[in-house]
Scaffold this active site. Structure first.
Site, PDB file in Angstrom:
ATOM      1  N   GLU A  47      -2.811   6.423  19.636  1.00 11.63           N
ATOM      2  CA  GLU A  47      -3.511   5.270  19.051  1.00 11.63           C
ATOM      3  C   GLU A  47      -2.792   3.974  19.418  1.00 11.63           C
ATOM      4  O   GLU A  47      -1.614   3.803  19.113  1.00 11.63           O
ATOM      5  CB  GLU A  47      -3.545   5.464  17.532  1.00 11.63           C
ATOM      6  N   ARG A 100       0.805   5.803  16.755  1.00  8.92           N
ATOM      7  CA  ARG A 100       0.864   7.170  16.222  1.00  8.92           C
ATOM      8  C   ARG A 100       0.058   8.116  17.094  1.00  8.92           C
ATOM      9  O   ARG A 100      -0.768   7.676  17.905  1.00  8.92           O
ATOM     10  CB  ARG A 100       0.364   7.225  14.786  1.00  8.92           C
ATOM     11  N   ASP A 113     -10.899   1.392   1.711  1.00  9.86           N
ATOM     12  CA  ASP A 113     -10.877   2.858   1.811  1.00  9.86           C
ATOM     13  C   ASP A 113     -12.265   3.400   1.476  1.00  9.86           C
ATOM     14  O   ASP A 113     -13.080   2.723   0.842  1.00  9.86           O
ATOM     15  CB  ASP A 113      -9.832   3.434   0.851  1.00  9.86           C
ATOM     16  N   ARG A 144      -8.184  -6.549  14.485  1.00 11.48           N
ATOM     17  CA  ARG A 144      -7.486  -5.683  15.424  1.00 11.48           C
ATOM     18  C   ARG A 144      -8.444  -4.557  15.795  1.00 11.48           C
ATOM     19  O   ARG A 144      -9.201  -4.055  14.956  1.00 11.48           O
ATOM     20  CB  ARG A 144      -6.228  -5.057  14.796  1.00 11.48           C
ATOM     21  N   ARG A 151       9.737   6.671  -2.724  1.00  7.50           N
ATOM     22  CA  ARG A 151       9.926   7.676  -3.771  1.00  7.50           C
ATOM     23  C   ARG A 151      11.367   8.181  -3.788  1.00  7.50           C
ATOM     24  O   ARG A 151      11.942   8.434  -2.728  1.00  7.50           O
ATOM     25  CB  ARG A 151       8.986   8.862  -3.547  1.00  7.50           C
ATOM     26  N   ARG A 196       0.828  -1.211   0.000  1.00  9.52           N
ATOM     27  CA  ARG A 196       0.000   0.000   0.000  1.00  9.52           C
ATOM     28  C   ARG A 196       0.862   1.261   0.000  1.00  9.52           C
ATOM     29  O   ARG A 196       0.397   2.329  -0.346  1.00  9.52           O
ATOM     30  CB  ARG A 196      -0.879   0.028   1.255  1.00  9.52           C
ATOM     31  N   TYR A 209     -10.329  -4.646   4.337  1.00  9.99           N
ATOM     32  CA  TYR A 209      -9.989  -3.251   4.576  1.00  9.99           C
ATOM     33  C   TYR A 209     -10.402  -2.482   3.334  1.00  9.99           C
ATOM     34  O   TYR A 209      -9.898  -2.741   2.250  1.00  9.99           O
ATOM     35  CB  TYR A 209      -8.475  -3.068   4.830  1.00  9.99           C
TER      36      TYR A 209
HETATM   37  P1  FAD Z   1     -18.792   1.192   8.883  1.00  7.44           P
HETATM   38  O1  FAD Z   1     -18.377   2.612   8.784  1.00  7.44           O
HETATM   39  O2  FAD Z   1     -18.075   0.326   9.853  1.00  7.44           O
HETATM   40  O3  FAD Z   1     -20.355   1.148   9.193  1.00  7.44           O
HETATM   41  C1  FAD Z   1     -21.008  -0.032   9.612  1.00  7.44           C
HETATM   42  C2  FAD Z   1     -22.122   0.373  10.571  1.00  7.44           C
HETATM   43  O4  FAD Z   1     -22.951  -0.760  10.838  1.00  7.44           O
HETATM   44  C3  FAD Z   1     -21.629   0.847  11.941  1.00  7.44           C
HETATM   45  O5  FAD Z   1     -22.060   2.157  12.191  1.00  7.44           O
HETATM   46  C4  FAD Z   1     -22.218  -0.163  12.924  1.00  7.44           C
HETATM   47  O6  FAD Z   1     -22.627   0.447  14.148  1.00  7.44           O
HETATM   48  C5  FAD Z   1     -23.433  -0.668  12.156  1.00  7.44           C
HETATM   49  N1  FAD Z   1     -23.891  -1.994  12.577  1.00  7.44           N
HETATM   50  C6  FAD Z   1     -23.172  -3.132  12.643  1.00  7.44           C
HETATM   51  N2  FAD Z   1     -23.943  -4.176  13.021  1.00  7.44           N
HETATM   52  C7  FAD Z   1     -25.190  -3.684  13.184  1.00  7.44           C
HETATM   53  C8  FAD Z   1     -26.440  -4.273  13.575  1.00  7.44           C
HETATM   54  N3  FAD Z   1     -26.573  -5.585  13.827  1.00  7.44           N
HETATM   55  N4  FAD Z   1     -27.531  -3.475  13.655  1.00  7.44           N
HETATM   56  C9  FAD Z   1     -27.429  -2.137  13.400  1.00  7.44           C
HETATM   57  N5  FAD Z   1     -26.276  -1.542  13.026  1.00  7.44           N
HETATM   58  C10 FAD Z   1     -25.175  -2.300  12.921  1.00  7.44           C
HETATM   59  N6  FAD Z   1     -10.617   5.267   4.461  1.00  7.44           N
HETATM   60  C11 FAD Z   1     -10.093   6.246   3.679  1.00  7.44           C
HETATM   61  O7  FAD Z   1     -10.477   6.377   2.516  1.00  7.44           O
HETATM   62  N7  FAD Z   1      -9.188   7.133   4.189  1.00  7.44           N
HETATM   63  C12 FAD Z   1      -8.707   7.059   5.457  1.00  7.44           C
HETATM   64  O8  FAD Z   1      -7.858   7.870   5.869  1.00  7.44           O
HETATM   65  C13 FAD Z   1      -9.219   6.014   6.289  1.00  7.44           C
HETATM   66  N8  FAD Z   1      -8.793   5.895   7.554  1.00  7.44           N
HETATM   67  C14 FAD Z   1      -9.237   4.857   8.309  1.00  7.44           C
HETATM   68  C15 FAD Z   1      -8.724   4.730   9.586  1.00  7.44           C
HETATM   69  C16 FAD Z   1      -9.113   3.674  10.382  1.00  7.44           C
HETATM   70  C17 FAD Z   1      -8.563   3.549  11.767  1.00  7.44           C
HETATM   71  C18 FAD Z   1     -10.012   2.701   9.855  1.00  7.44           C
HETATM   72  C19 FAD Z   1     -10.382   1.490  10.646  1.00  7.44           C
HETATM   73  C20 FAD Z   1     -10.562   2.846   8.598  1.00  7.44           C
HETATM   74  C21 FAD Z   1     -10.168   3.927   7.800  1.00  7.44           C
HETATM   75  N9  FAD Z   1     -10.714   4.114   6.529  1.00  7.44           N
HETATM   76  C22 FAD Z   1     -10.190   5.121   5.741  1.00  7.44           C
HETATM   77  C23 FAD Z   1     -11.765   3.224   5.986  1.00  7.44           C
HETATM   78  C24 FAD Z   1     -13.207   3.728   6.288  1.00  7.44           C
HETATM   79  O9  FAD Z   1     -13.392   3.800   7.681  1.00  7.44           O
HETATM   80  C25 FAD Z   1     -14.201   2.753   5.639  1.00  7.44           C
HETATM   81  O10 FAD Z   1     -14.055   2.786   4.229  1.00  7.44           O
HETATM   82  C26 FAD Z   1     -15.693   3.040   5.943  1.00  7.44           C
HETATM   83  O11 FAD Z   1     -15.931   3.291   7.299  1.00  7.44           O
HETATM   84  C27 FAD Z   1     -16.538   1.839   5.518  1.00  7.44           C
HETATM   85  O12 FAD Z   1     -17.908   2.122   5.684  1.00  7.44           O
HETATM   86  P2  FAD Z   1     -18.966   0.968   5.968  1.00  7.44           P
HETATM   87  O13 FAD Z   1     -20.297   1.607   5.896  1.00  7.44           O
HETATM   88  O14 FAD Z   1     -18.689  -0.208   5.100  1.00  7.44           O
HETATM   89  O15 FAD Z   1     -18.637   0.472   7.460  1.00  7.44           O
HETATM   90  N1  UDP Z   2       3.525   0.950   8.420  1.00  5.17           N
HETATM   91  C1  UDP Z   2       4.694   0.940   9.158  1.00  5.17           C
HETATM   92  N2  UDP Z   2       5.198   2.132   9.597  1.00  5.17           N
HETATM   93  C2  UDP Z   2       4.601   3.316   9.351  1.00  5.17           C
HETATM   94  C3  UDP Z   2       3.412   3.322   8.603  1.00  5.17           C
HETATM   95  C4  UDP Z   2       2.890   2.116   8.149  1.00  5.17           C
HETATM   96  O1  UDP Z   2       5.243  -0.106   9.443  1.00  5.17           O
HETATM   97  O2  UDP Z   2       5.108   4.359   9.803  1.00  5.17           O
HETATM   98  C5  UDP Z   2       2.999  -0.358   7.951  1.00  5.17           C
HETATM   99  C6  UDP Z   2       1.935  -0.933   8.903  1.00  5.17           C
HETATM  100  O3  UDP Z   2       2.091  -2.335   8.948  1.00  5.17           O
HETATM  101  C7  UDP Z   2       0.645  -0.559   8.221  1.00  5.17           C
HETATM  102  C8  UDP Z   2       1.020  -0.659   6.730  1.00  5.17           C
HETATM  103  O4  UDP Z   2       2.399  -0.210   6.688  1.00  5.17           O
HETATM  104  O5  UDP Z   2      -0.395  -1.450   8.544  1.00  5.17           O
HETATM  105  C9  UDP Z   2       0.171   0.162   5.795  1.00  5.17           C
HETATM  106  O6  UDP Z   2       0.281   1.534   6.166  1.00  5.17           O
HETATM  107  P1  UDP Z   2      -0.947   2.528   6.084  1.00  5.17           P
HETATM  108  O7  UDP Z   2      -0.473   3.897   6.357  1.00  5.17           O
HETATM  109  O8  UDP Z   2      -1.674   2.254   4.800  1.00  5.17           O
HETATM  110  O9  UDP Z   2      -1.782   2.028   7.338  1.00  5.17           O
HETATM  111  P2  UDP Z   2      -3.308   2.195   7.731  1.00  5.17           P
HETATM  112  O10 UDP Z   2      -3.890   3.336   6.966  1.00  5.17           O
HETATM  113  O11 UDP Z   2      -3.869   0.874   7.376  1.00  5.17           O
HETATM  114  O12 UDP Z   2      -3.259   2.428   9.199  1.00  5.17           O
END
Ligand code: FAD
Ligand code: UDP
Length: 383
Positions: A300, A279, A350, A249, A177, A173, A348
């Site tokens: 975090e 982080r 985005d 996780r 550069r 991912r 996972y």
């Molecule tokens: P969710 O947002 O998880 O929504 C699912 C919903 O279902 C929840 O609100 C939950 O409460 C509900 N639910 C579950 N079971 C039930 C039930 N039985 N009854 C009623 N409700 C229920 N994407 C990016 O593009 N850029 C980023 O920088 C980025 N950062 C992220 C950082 C983290 C830490 C994480 C974990 C993800 C990140 N993402 C990012 C991904 C992004 O969060 C997801 O693409 C998005 O949330 C997916 O939407 P979803 O609707 O599929 O799931």
């Molecule tokens: N990663 C790392 N060091 C960093 C940033 C990322 O080792 O400083 C690794 C880590 O295993 C992470 C993966 O690279 O899960 C992908 O990074 P990304 O920034 O896409 O992580 P995410 O958005 O999933 O938290």
């Protein structure tokens, strides 16, 4: 006449599929067990500092998908935002993703691009020709020193296992550069919604054909009451975890406030194992067009997800993929349920991919309806 269709989950998946079907004349109910819409993209202002907080972790919008970009801009105003991540290692602050500045600073050199390319090629382990694991991918790409400084400890903290046990795809991912470009993402369209993600998702849900019910958990026993169910909750939860739990996780965010500017950037990674968190995010830097005296920060921490925790990152190792295959087989025996989104398909995803899949899934439903076919359990699933 419109069908009665329920979206389980008011995140991006439920909102976008719901909107697509409501616009086609269906009667949509969106339920979420949480007390707010938006799923994990939910943002809210901190009452004390007025800073916009990304409650479930930092979310930066980036995509090459022009239709998705136009779609989100239809519902809210995006402002330009480039993610520039730093990493603290050995008492110094470096720039990520690994770029010419990182390489020159780390090795105490002043290499030009071609020189750096040759230098890193000499560091890399050329005996690894087809890297399968995270560690082999890193050693083949950047060599041991950079791997151990920036990736080994961070990845052990993030995933709770050795990078030797993780697939190479996780590292793929991230780019390396040989210039000074420190934009974390290489996508054409990048930005941040001016007022956070919650109003954007509220606008998507704002349609006369959509009813939203919060604080409502939807159970599989209710499926028969609806013409169709789109399930964006955890796949295994639909089956009462009867084959076992798909491993995730989870994250703990330890929030604290600060007066002024704590770290000068939105995301500071910590590569070393000795620092317990992965982080720190300083939320006000995600909205550089705003100005705030106070600041809100998240340390975090990553750990194994227990039954009561929020599932964040699916762990897709051999054992989990076998269990996933069993749940997929179970799902295909159900009728009138389609599993969607990051939890429903155990991937996972985005935000832009989530929206793309949700648009395609909604359209697939409308096509199936037109041709009187039944909608399959999955539009997208990868084992
Ligand atoms: P969710 O947002 O998880 O929504 C699912 C919903 O279902 C929840 O609100 C939950 O409460 C509900 N639910 C579950 N079971 C039930 C039930 N039985 N009854 C009623 N409700 C229920 N994407 C990016 O593009 N850029 C980023 O920088 C980025 N950062 C992220 C950082 C983290 C830490 C994480 C974990 C993800 C990140 N993402 C990012 C991904 C992004 O969060 C997801 O693409 C998005 O949330 C997916 O939407 P979803 O609707 O599929 O799931
Ligand atoms: N990663 C790392 N060091 C960093 C940033 C990322 O080792 O400083 C690794 C880590 O295993 C992470 C993966 O690279 O899960 C992908 O990074 P990304 O920034 O896409 O992580 P995410 O958005 O999933 O938290």
């Amino acid at each position: 006449m419109g069908k009665r269709i329920v979206m389980v989950g008011a995140g991006l998946s439920g909102a976008v599929i719901g909107r697509t079907l409501a616009e086609a004349g269906h009667d949509i109910t969106v339920v979420d067990r949480r007390s707010h819409i938006g799923g994990n993209c939910y943002t809210e202002r901190d009452a004390k500092t007025d800073v916009m907080v990304h409650v479930y972790g930092p979310h930066i919008f980036h995509t090459d998908d022009e239709e998705v970009w136009n779609y989100v801009n239809r519902f809210t105003t995006f402002l330009p935002y480039k993610n520039r991540v730093k990493s603290t290692v050995g008492g110094q602050v470096y720039s990520l993703p690994i770029n010419l500045h990182t390489i020159n600073q780390f090795f105490g050199k002043a290499l030009r691009p071609d020189e750096a390319r040759a230098f890193i090629a000499a560091q890399a382990d050329r005996s690894i020709t087809d890297p399968q694991t995270f560690e082999d991918q890193a050693l083949a790409l950047i060599g041991r020193d950079l791997y151990e400084a920036f990736f080994k400890g961070y990845t052990e903290k993030q995933w709770g296992c050795s990078p030797r046990d993780l697939p190479a795809s996780i590292l793929k991912r991230l780019p390396v550069r040989f210039n000074y470009d420190d934009n974390y993402f290489a996508h054409r369209f990048q930005g941040m919604p001016k007022q956070g993600y919650t109003p954007m998702i509220a606008a998507i849900l704002d349609h006369p054909g959509i009813t939203v019910r919060l604080d409502t958990a939807f159970g599989p026993e209710e499926v028969g009451e609806w013409d169709h169910v789109f399930w964006s909750g955890p796949l295994d939860s639909f089956f009462g975890y009867r084959l076992g739990r798909l491993a995730y996780r989870t994250l703990d965010f330890k929030a604290f406030r600060h007066k002024g500017d704590y770290q000068g950037c939105a995301v500071m990674n910590y590569g070393e194992r000795s620092v317990p968190y992965t982080r720190i995010t300083e939320h006000k830097h995600f909205a550089p067009w705003e100005s705030h005296e106070g600041s809100v920060l998240y340390e975090e921490y990553s750990r194994a997800c227990g039954p009561e925790d929020i599932p964040y990152y699916p762990i897709r190792l051999v054992k989990e993929k076998a269990l996933l295959a069993d749940y997929v087989a179970e799902s295909q025996k159900t009728s009138n349920v389609t599993f969607v989104g990051r939890l429903g398909t155990y991937r996972y995803l985005d935000m832009d991919v989530t929206i793309r899949e949700a648009l395609d899934c909604g359209r697939a439903y409308l096509r199936a309806e037109k041709h009187r076919n039944s909608m399959p359990a999955f539009s997208n699933v990868h084992i």
